[in-house]
Design a protein around this motif. Structure first.
Motif, PDB file in Angstrom:
ATOM      1  N   PRO A 174       0.831  -1.216   0.000  1.00 17.97           N
ATOM      2  CA  PRO A 174       0.000   0.000   0.000  1.00 17.97           C
ATOM      3  C   PRO A 174       0.862   1.263   0.000  1.00 17.97           C
ATOM      4  O   PRO A 174       0.471   2.289  -0.578  1.00 17.97           O
ATOM      5  N   LEU A 175       2.047   1.185   0.633  1.00 17.88           N
ATOM      6  CA  LEU A 175       2.958   2.332   0.653  1.00 17.88           C
ATOM      7  C   LEU A 175       3.352   2.725  -0.761  1.00 17.88           C
ATOM      8  O   LEU A 175       3.330   3.906  -1.128  1.00 17.88           O
ATOM      9  N   TYR A 176       3.711   1.724  -1.572  1.00 19.05           N
ATOM     10  CA  TYR A 176       4.135   2.022  -2.938  1.00 19.05           C
ATOM     11  C   TYR A 176       2.975   2.581  -3.757  1.00 19.05           C
ATOM     12  O   TYR A 176       3.146   3.497  -4.578  1.00 19.05           O
ATOM     13  N   ARG A 180      -3.819   3.888  -3.797  1.00 23.18           N
ATOM     14  CA  ARG A 180      -4.554   3.276  -4.907  1.00 23.18           C
ATOM     15  C   ARG A 180      -4.713   1.778  -4.646  1.00 23.18           C
ATOM     16  O   ARG A 180      -3.849   1.131  -4.057  1.00 23.18           O
ATOM     17  N   THR A 181      -5.800   1.211  -5.125  1.00 19.25           N
ATOM     18  CA  THR A 181      -6.027  -0.226  -4.954  1.00 19.25           C
ATOM     19  C   THR A 181      -6.159  -0.951  -6.283  1.00 19.25           C
ATOM     20  O   THR A 181      -6.259  -2.173  -6.311  1.00 19.25           O
ATOM     21  N   THR A 249       2.874 -18.512  -1.817  1.00 18.60           N
ATOM     22  CA  THR A 249       3.934 -17.935  -0.996  1.00 18.60           C
ATOM     23  C   THR A 249       3.689 -16.480  -0.610  1.00 18.60           C
ATOM     24  O   THR A 249       4.451 -15.924   0.189  1.00 18.60           O
ATOM     25  N   SER A 250       2.664 -15.869  -1.151  1.00 22.29           N
ATOM     26  CA  SER A 250       2.383 -14.473  -0.788  1.00 22.29           C
ATOM     27  C   SER A 250       1.066 -14.296  -0.028  1.00 22.29           C
ATOM     28  O   SER A 250       0.759 -13.194   0.426  1.00 22.29           O
ATOM     29  N   VAL A 258       0.119  -6.260   4.254  1.00 26.89           N
ATOM     30  CA  VAL A 258       1.391  -5.629   3.890  1.00 26.89           C
ATOM     31  C   VAL A 258       1.603  -5.673   2.381  1.00 26.89           C
ATOM     32  O   VAL A 258       2.427  -4.930   1.844  1.00 26.89           O
ATOM     33  N   LEU A 259       0.860  -6.529   1.692  1.00 29.70           N
ATOM     34  CA  LEU A 259       0.834  -6.542   0.232  1.00 29.70           C
ATOM     35  C   LEU A 259      -0.615  -6.547  -0.225  1.00 29.70           C
ATOM     36  O   LEU A 259      -1.493  -7.066   0.469  1.00 29.70           O
ATOM     37  N   ILE A 260      -0.857  -5.981  -1.397  1.00 27.64           N
ATOM     38  CA  ILE A 260      -2.171  -6.069  -2.021  1.00 27.64           C
ATOM     39  C   ILE A 260      -1.972  -6.471  -3.482  1.00 27.64           C
ATOM     40  O   ILE A 260      -0.869  -6.342  -4.031  1.00 27.64           O
ATOM     41  N   ALA A 261      -3.034  -6.964  -4.096  1.00 29.06           N
ATOM     42  CA  ALA A 261      -3.003  -7.356  -5.510  1.00 29.06           C
ATOM     43  C   ALA A 261      -3.793  -6.316  -6.299  1.00 29.06           C
ATOM     44  O   ALA A 261      -5.030  -6.368  -6.328  1.00 29.06           O
TER      45      ALA A 261
END
Length: 299
Positions: A174-176, A180-181, A249-250, A258-261
């Motif tokens: 989300p930081l990067y 936006r999603t 693995t994600s 901490v990660l989004i798709a």
């Protein structure tokens, strides 16, 4: 009459040849075996004289295997690995409860580790030893009972037990994405793409993943390259760009946020991961229990 003894080449020459064939270097083989380069060269010439053929082409300080050399190298490496694994098994004969699982570091760290406590609770009598390697099974030198690796990698004589599916799609923090999603494929040129460089390559990387949707890798996109998948994922978590993520693995990082798709597209691979049993005798009961557990968790 000892036909085996008459057919075998000089045994002292086999290890120098195996090392030189694997490393494509007499000097590196000598360093690995703690011999002089002259001794390695002498042993290989003795082997060539015994067989009556050239095993290496020698060109300007470099050596290359001939067709005969490649054939002998494959046969010899299989034979030596079997002898080594049998010796390892005999040395550990008193530890019948130990089962060795070989897997790639990314599966070990991101998929297996969170499930280990569940395995130990279910099979407390099994001493599970986990070893990792980024090399295909045909290049792994140690002992294992069961192995997990990407399905596009060489497995040699080791029998395939089953395959497992996976899903592949880009991920980012989300930081990067700065709030936006959702991102469109036509926006990739303005983003930093994180690449995983491995040999052999994973079944899907940025170029092959995009090709399934009729897109090409944007030449103007920025990029960072990593030699380990876990390092690439960590770079994505830290906000350095978009990474190609694999569901298996994600998933925990997606669940934690901490990660989004950010893309709507994903690619399903029916045979992404393969599980193998070591080539050889019928496996022990403990090995079969590990295989059953892996099958229930993966498929």
């Amino acid at each position: 009459m000892n036909k085996l003894g008459k057919s075998l080449p000089p045994l002292a020459s086999l290890l120098p040849f195996e090392a030189a064939a694997r490393l494509l270097s007499f000097s590196r083989a000598a360093e690995e075996l703690n011999l002089t380069q002259a001794a390695v060269s002498r042993q290989i010439r003795a082997l060539e004289q015994d067989l009556g053929i050239s095993l290496f082409e020698r060109r300007n300080r470099a050596v290359f295997l001939t067709d005969a050399g490649r054939e002998l190298s494959v046969s010899l490496s299989h034979a030596l690995r079997e002898v080594a694994s049998t010796a390892d098994r005999l040395r550990g004969v008193l530890r019948k409860s130990e089962v060795v699982l070989l897997c790639q570091p990314c599966e070990a760290f991101h998929w297996l580790m969170p499930r280990l406590s569940s395995f130990h609770q279910q099979y407390s009598s099994i001493d599970l030893k986990v070893v990792t390697s980024i090399s295909p099974l045909t290049e792994f030198q140690g002992y294992f009972d069961v192995a997990m690796q990407s399905s596009n990698r060489d497995h040699g004589l080791h029998p395939l037990l089953f395959t497992a599916p996976d899903e592949v799609f880009p991920v980012a923090s989300p930081l990067y994405l700065q709030g936006r999603t959702c991102i469109g494929l036509d926006e990739l040129a303005s983003h930093t793409l994180l690449h995983h460089d491995s040999l052999p390559a994973y079944q899907l990387e940025w170029d092959t993943w995009l090709a399934t949707f009729g897109h090409q890798l944007p030449a103007e996109a920025g990029g960072l390259v990593f030699d380990h998948y876990s390092l690439m994922l960590h770079a994505a978590v830290e906000g350095h760009g978009l990474a190609m993520g694999w569901r298996r693995t994600s998933q925990r990082m997606l669940d934690s946020g901490v990660l989004i798709a950010p893309f709507g597209q994903s690619v399903h691979l029916a045979e992404a991961l393969s599980v193998y049993r070591r080539h050889g005798p019928t496996p022990r009961e403990q090995v079969n229990l590990l295989i059953e557990w892996l099958c229930s968790e993966l498929t």
